[in-house]
Design an enzyme around this catalytic site. Structure first.
Site, PDB file in Angstrom:
ATOM      1  CG  ASP A 114       6.637 -19.435  14.421  1.00  0.00           C
ATOM      2  OD1 ASP A 114       7.496 -20.345  14.538  1.00  0.00           O
ATOM      3  OD2 ASP A 114       6.426 -19.057  13.267  1.00  0.00           O
ATOM      4  NE  ARG A 125      11.405 -27.820  10.174  1.00  0.00           N
ATOM      5  CZ  ARG A 125      11.178 -27.257   8.795  1.00  0.00           C
ATOM      6  NH1 ARG A 125      10.383 -28.947   8.507  1.00  0.00           N
ATOM      7  NH2 ARG A 125      10.397 -26.488   8.355  1.00  0.00           N
ATOM      8  CG  ASP A 182      12.892 -19.639   9.906  1.00  0.00           C
ATOM      9  OD1 ASP A 182      13.463 -18.083  10.159  1.00  0.00           O
ATOM     10  OD2 ASP A 182      11.731 -20.143   9.784  1.00  0.00           O
ATOM     11  CB  CYS A 240      14.474 -25.769   6.613  1.00  0.00           C
ATOM     12  SG  CYS A 240      15.644 -25.876   8.117  1.00  0.00           S
ATOM     13  CB  CYS A 298      32.461  -6.285  19.903  1.00  0.00           C
ATOM     14  SG  CYS A 298      30.362  -7.469  19.880  1.00  0.00           S
ATOM     15  CB  CYS A 413      15.134 -24.518 -11.010  1.00  0.00           C
ATOM     16  SG  CYS A 413      14.214 -22.743 -10.560  1.00  0.00           S
TER      17      CYS A 413
END
Lengths: 460, 101
Positions: A114, A125, A182, A240, A298, A413
């Site tokens: 990561d 989470r 992600d 997310c 493909c 916003c």
């Protein structure tokens, strides 16, 4: 004589204490994964071959006894696990439970990758990280947690971004890859590197209250590109931090990933090749879908592949390999004001309308006083009650103002993307669907407000 | 004349947000001279169900990249894709691919 006996006894006692202290120290070191320390890797380096266990020790037998009893696993399966290395791409909501169960089950080697650091908004989470790990590399935090759980598993934390330059070298060193990333570019990158290196890929994703799982490039089955030959338009992809996610949903999907990895590693095999498992957590409904087979056409795993080495995936997908939000630039400078400028408008009590275009659920988290809330989607749909409400407020404002000047509407916003879209919609409506107004976007939205004007304003 | 076709349509993975958040739709396609196929269904959905931003759902005469179409729990690629002839009581699912983790 008696004195001498006493002194000798005392000396003996002293030595015995020393011996016992040394024994303790040794036991602790041995417990700590054969004295090996976690070393955070900032680049990809060659790994020594993973030998695995020739046989189970008494400790192993006791630790894994409850799964050894399963005929599906047995001693052979357990030994196979110890010979398998797994690379976990992303130590977030999926990667945490996945790494946890793989380590607990006795996988041989676990690569934990990561590029990010632990943040407070991750903890609901990403359950391997604790409050004290905030600011720490996620890979290291996850590796430390996992090591506490099972010190016999070899953990390699990688604090780096997977790129076309390093992906193949890294992935080649592992037997199985789990995609817990992600973002879209990373998903294509991981897929292509797995196809080029012949590595099975256990892939899951989660958002809001839904999850999806498929095993790619496994036993002649399709790869990610067979299913998705063309990346989605970037504006259709929700992450997310924009869409939200209930922690337990990636938790469930990460556990399913662990299940499939364990089945592949132990030799039982996965039944999820050419299958898509979908979870709708709202209705708690699972669905298993039969997918197309490997596609002859493909681009990467087909008969005449055009992708024979890794490419620029950010360019291919038109988006960055991170789940951070994109900054839109839809307006010219004279259509926007800074938060500082808006602050002085408030301080001077200049008459205006502050229009907050976030969805109601976000307005309920936090909002600026006196703002009018009409979500962007309602403006885009020209929802009649909302247009009427806006028109009423514009009329009121006009009455307070002298002369013929246009009423000012400042649009806000979360971070200044939707507000720009709203300005464009409002400019079209101005003078026709509502009275003529002067619309401006507040640059950077509430995030900028919290950072530059009011540090006590909540961020989410 | 082909008889009317009753369908169970479902939207998921965020695709339901284009249909006012409603995941399930029971619809009946009217009777017409030709049998209904998927290509015509996409046009019918655009005209009758799609409330906003069609470009987030269709591209050309097919669905946009990143939406998986399932007919009776199978990938539509296995069923003839746009040419699949719809049968009464078919279940058609449009699922947006998720990327979060």
């Amino acid at each position: 004589m008696a004195q001498e006996v006493c002194s000798l006894k005392a000396q003996l006692e002293e030595r015995e204490k020393e011996i016992s202290a040394l024994k303790n120290k040794l036991a602790q070191l041995e417990k700590k994964g054969h004295g090996s320390e976690l070393k955070l890797q900032n680049k990809v380096e060659p790994l020594s071959p993973l030998s695995g266990k020739p046989a189970l020790s008494n400790q192993d037998i006791m630790r894994y006894s409850r799964q050894l009893l399963l005929p599906e696993l047995g001693v052979k399966g357990q030994l196979n696990l110890s010979k398998t290395s797994v690379l976990v791409v992303g130590c977030g909501g999926l990667g945490c439970p996945l790494a946890q169960y793989l380590a607990a089950a006795g996988i041989g080697r676990l690569g934990l990758l990561d590029y990010d650091e632990v943040e407070l908004s991750n903890l609901h989470r990403q359950v391997l990280h604790g409050e004290e790990n905030q600011g720490q590399a996620k890979a290291l935090s996850a590796a430390e947690s996992v090591q506490r759980l099972n010190s016999t598993v070899e953990c390699i934390p990688y604090h780096l971004q997977l790129t076309p330059e390093n992906a193949l070298q890294l992935i080649q060193q592992y037997d199985i890859v789990a995609d817990c990333s992600d973002n879209v570019p990373t998903r294509y990158l991981v897929n292509d590197a797995c196809v080029l290196s012949g590595t099975p890929l256990v892939s899951a994703s989660a958002l809001r209250m839904e999850g999806q799982l498929t095993v790619y490039n496994y036993k002649g089955g399709p790869c990610y590109r067979c299913l998705y030959p063309v990346p989605p338009p970037p504006e259709t992809v929700t992450n997310c931090s924009d869409g939200g996610v209930l922690g337990v949903v990636p938790g469930l999907m990460g556990c399913f990933q662990a299940l499939e990895v364990i089945k592949i590693a132990s030799g039982q095999g996965s039944s999820c090749s050419q299958q898509l498992l979908m979870l709708d957590a709202q209705d708690l409904r699972f669905r298993s879908i039969r997918l197309r087979p490997k596609q002859a056409g493909c681009a990467v795993c087909g008969e005449n592949p055009s992708v024979t080495r890794l490419i620029d995936y950010e360019a291919f997908c038109g988006s960055a390999a991170a789940d951070k939000c994109r900054k839109l630039h839809l307006l010219s400078n004279n259509q926007r004001i800074t938060v500082q400028e808006y602050k002085s408008i408030v301080d001077n009590s200049s008459p205006h309308i502050l229009l907050d275009v976030r969805p109601l659920v976000e307005v309920e988290i936090c909002n600026l006083p006196f703002s009018l809330n009409i979500p962007l989607s309602s403006l885009e749909d020209r929802r009649s009650e909302d247009i009427q409400l806006l028109q009423e407020r514009v009329s009121q404002l006009k009455q307070q103002m002298a002369g013929d000047s246009q009423p000012a509407v400042y649009v806000l916003c979360k971070q200044g993307n939707d507000s720009q879209k709203a300005v464009q919609v409002l400019e079209k409506m101005s003078g026709s669907e509502v009275d003529s107004i002067a619309v401006k976007d507040i640059c950077g939205g509430l995030v900028a407000w919290a950072m530059k004007i009011d540090p006590t304003f909540p961020q989410y | 004349m082909a008889a009317p076709v009753a369908l169970h349509l479902e939207f998921g993975g965020g695709a339901e947000l284009l249909f006012s958040g409603q995941k399930e739709h029971h619809v009946t396609l009217p009777s017409q001279s030709e049998p209904w196929d998927m290509k015509q269904l996409l046009v019918w959905i655009q005209r009758n169900l799609l409330k906003e931003r069609p470009e987030l759902f269709v591209q050309g005469d097919s669905v946009r990249p990143g939406i998986l179409v399932l007919i009776n729990d199978a990938d539509w690629e296995l069923m003839g894709k746009l040419d699949y002839q719809l049968q009464d009581k078919d279940n058609v699912v449009f699922i947006s691919t998720l990327h979060g983790g």
